[in-house]
Design a protein around this motif. Structure first.
Motif, PDB file in Angstrom:
ATOM      1  N   ALA A 176     -10.220  11.274   2.584  1.00 48.14           N
ATOM      2  CA  ALA A 176     -11.590  10.924   2.441  1.00 48.14           C
ATOM      3  C   ALA A 176     -12.383  10.800   3.733  1.00 48.14           C
ATOM      4  O   ALA A 176     -13.503  10.936   4.122  1.00 48.14           O
ATOM      5  N   ALA A 177     -11.662   9.993   4.752  1.00 46.58           N
ATOM      6  CA  ALA A 177     -12.302   9.685   5.939  1.00 46.58           C
ATOM      7  C   ALA A 177     -12.551  11.166   6.884  1.00 46.58           C
ATOM      8  O   ALA A 177     -13.455  11.317   7.339  1.00 46.58           O
ATOM      9  N   TYR A 178     -11.522  11.999   6.652  1.00 45.95           N
ATOM     10  CA  TYR A 178     -11.678  13.151   7.275  1.00 45.95           C
ATOM     11  C   TYR A 178     -12.735  14.162   6.530  1.00 45.95           C
ATOM     12  O   TYR A 178     -13.681  14.914   7.364  1.00 45.95           O
ATOM     13  N   ALA A 218      -1.689   6.532  -0.956  1.00 46.26           N
ATOM     14  CA  ALA A 218      -3.027   5.616  -0.800  1.00 46.26           C
ATOM     15  C   ALA A 218      -3.745   5.935   0.577  1.00 46.26           C
ATOM     16  O   ALA A 218      -4.701   6.386   0.877  1.00 46.26           O
ATOM     17  N   ILE A 219      -2.454   6.017   1.560  1.00 50.12           N
ATOM     18  CA  ILE A 219      -3.090   6.306   2.898  1.00 50.12           C
ATOM     19  C   ILE A 219      -3.289   7.764   3.296  1.00 50.12           C
ATOM     20  O   ILE A 219      -4.395   7.833   3.823  1.00 50.12           O
ATOM     21  N   VAL A 220      -2.499   8.527   2.677  1.00 47.08           N
ATOM     22  CA  VAL A 220      -3.097  10.032   2.656  1.00 47.08           C
ATOM     23  C   VAL A 220      -4.549  10.366   2.073  1.00 47.08           C
ATOM     24  O   VAL A 220      -5.329  11.165   2.554  1.00 47.08           O
ATOM     25  N   ALA A 221      -4.639   9.550   0.988  1.00 44.82           N
ATOM     26  CA  ALA A 221      -5.817   9.605   0.284  1.00 44.82           C
ATOM     27  C   ALA A 221      -7.105   9.218   1.157  1.00 44.82           C
ATOM     28  O   ALA A 221      -8.108   9.860   1.256  1.00 44.82           O
ATOM     29  N   LEU A 222      -6.858   8.123   1.573  1.00 42.34           N
ATOM     30  CA  LEU A 222      -8.056   7.323   2.601  1.00 42.34           C
ATOM     31  C   LEU A 222      -8.140   8.451   3.901  1.00 42.34           C
ATOM     32  O   LEU A 222      -9.306   8.611   4.235  1.00 42.34           O
ATOM     33  N   GLY A 223      -6.890   8.872   4.346  1.00 45.34           N
ATOM     34  CA  GLY A 223      -7.217   9.870   5.462  1.00 45.34           C
ATOM     35  C   GLY A 223      -8.046  11.012   5.144  1.00 45.34           C
ATOM     36  O   GLY A 223      -8.859  11.539   5.721  1.00 45.34           O
ATOM     37  N   MET A 272       0.880  -1.295   0.132  1.00 52.08           N
ATOM     38  CA  MET A 272       0.060  -0.043  -0.003  1.00 52.08           C
ATOM     39  C   MET A 272       0.714   1.241  -0.075  1.00 52.08           C
ATOM     40  O   MET A 272       1.656   1.493   0.824  1.00 52.08           O
ATOM     41  N   SER A 273       0.519   2.242  -0.865  1.00 53.19           N
ATOM     42  CA  SER A 273       1.523   3.395  -1.008  1.00 53.19           C
ATOM     43  C   SER A 273       1.339   4.428   0.122  1.00 53.19           C
ATOM     44  O   SER A 273       0.162   4.350   0.645  1.00 53.19           O
ATOM     45  N   TRP A 274       2.215   5.306   0.144  1.00 53.36           N
ATOM     46  CA  TRP A 274       1.978   6.452   1.219  1.00 53.36           C
ATOM     47  C   TRP A 274       0.840   7.279   0.818  1.00 53.36           C
ATOM     48  O   TRP A 274      -0.020   7.770   1.586  1.00 53.36           O
TER      49      TRP A 274
END
Lengths: 245, 100
Positions: free
Chosen positions: B12-14, B5-10, B1-3
């Motif tokens: 979206a969650a925010y 992708a993690i930021v994008a998920l963060g 999982m890329s960095w």
């Protein structure tokens, strides 16, 4: 703030750390699961910092560990995160007086625990204290837990052996009580729980909880509040609906 | 999982959290909408309890967590403090799991 309010704030802070401690253990198990499913320890920590929604994070690493695609991992995570939008709506009046900047910072802390703890308090400043206390306690513990789990790896045991997975529903039971005082709250609760249970076998995880928000529809449309009973000239429900408003 | 992708998920969650707190929430500022919004936790918390207790992998399950829930309901009904409700539920679930 009088002595009674100070005692209440103290109780809320203590309860926040109780939830936080349980969350910390789950943070550690998230850290373990994340690193075993292919994330680096730093990535696991970043995810806990920026996503900060436990159920969604477990879903992401769970789907990836099972060989699922990134798309399906994100789909599951966002379905589970969708309920936070409903929590935000419920918490908006608690933070209505605050500046936009402060509310944008508060938004990151809108999760199950902070919503439950805040809305369980009587209307007034205690709700905001409870929101921040719980949001920050959970944030600190979840992130510390993730760090420990990501570094310690499988040396961390399964939190379920300690029954900690039962700690959250138990805490939410205690925090739901104030919502059940009024007739509308009881109707919303009954429909919400029934919708969720009915959907568990039928829908992906996350949907049952979001769909439970529809439980407020029968409560609003078909249930009169104690106030409306009084207006209609009947014996009012002795419980005060407005404590939850 | 890329960095990324993690930021994008963060993000979206925010976005979902802020949508409620800053976007939709303040629009329900009065009357019936506010009253309905105030009922959301009443509907969502019992759903959360039900899912956390009875959900398996897309099926309903009855396991040691149900014992913890029962203990929590009794403890809450007996007006036990929050800490005790949580501790008794966890302990009873752990005991049932250990002996079953």
């Amino acid at each position: 703030m009088d002595a009674g309010e100070r005692r209440s704030v103290g109780r809320v802070r203590r309860d926040s750390w109780v939830l936080g401690a349980a969350i910390g253990v789950f943070g550690a198990s998230f850290g373990v699961l994340a690193t075993t499913s292919g994330l680096t320890a730093a990535q696991a920590c970043l995810m806990s910092l920026v996503v900060f929604t436990g159920a969604s994070q477990f879903a992401v690493v769970g789907v990836l560990a099972a060989g699922g695609s990134l798309g399906s991992a994100f789909g599951s995570a966002l379905l589970l995160a969708a309920r936070n939008a409903a929590y935000g709506v419920a918490l908006a009046p608690v933070l209505a007086e605050r500046s936009l900047g402060r509310r944008l910072r508060a938004a990151h802390l809108v999760i199950d625990e902070s919503t439950a703890m805040a809305t369980a308090q009587p209307a007034g400043p205690l709700r905001e204290s409870a929101f921040w206390a719980t949001g920050l306690a959970v944030f600190v513990c979840w992130n510390l837990g993730t760090l420990v789990g990501a570094l310690a790896g499988s040396a961390i045991g399964d939190p379920r052996a300690l029954g900690l997975d039962a700690a959250f529903p138990a805490g939410f039971v205690a925090l739901a009580v104030p919502h059940l005082r009024g007739r509308q709250g009881r109707v919303a609760a009954a429909f919400g729980a029934a919708i969720a249970v009915a959907l568990i076998p039928l829908t992906p995880a996350g949907v049952p909880i979001v769909a439970a928000a529809l439980g407020i529809v029968p409560a609003v449309l078909f249930t009169r509040t104690a106030e409306e009973d009084r207006e209609a000239g009947e014996d009012g429900d002795a419980d005060d609906e407005d404590t939850a408003a | 999982m890329s960095w990324l992708a993690i930021v994008a998920l963060g993000a979206a969650a925010y976005g979902l959290k802020a949508l409620g707190l800053v976007g939709l929430g303040p629009r329900a500022a009065e009357g019936r909408a506010l009253r309905a919004a105030a009922l959301l936790p009443a509907a969502l918390l019992p759903a959360l309890v039900a899912v956390n207790t009875f959900a398996g992998d897309r099926r309903l399950v009855l396991d040691a967590r149900a014992v913890g829930l029962l203990v929590a309901v009794v403890a809450t009904w007996r007006r036990a403090p929050f800490v005790l409700v949580v501790a008794l539920a966890a302990a009873s679930t752990a005991v049932v799991r250990a002996i079953s």
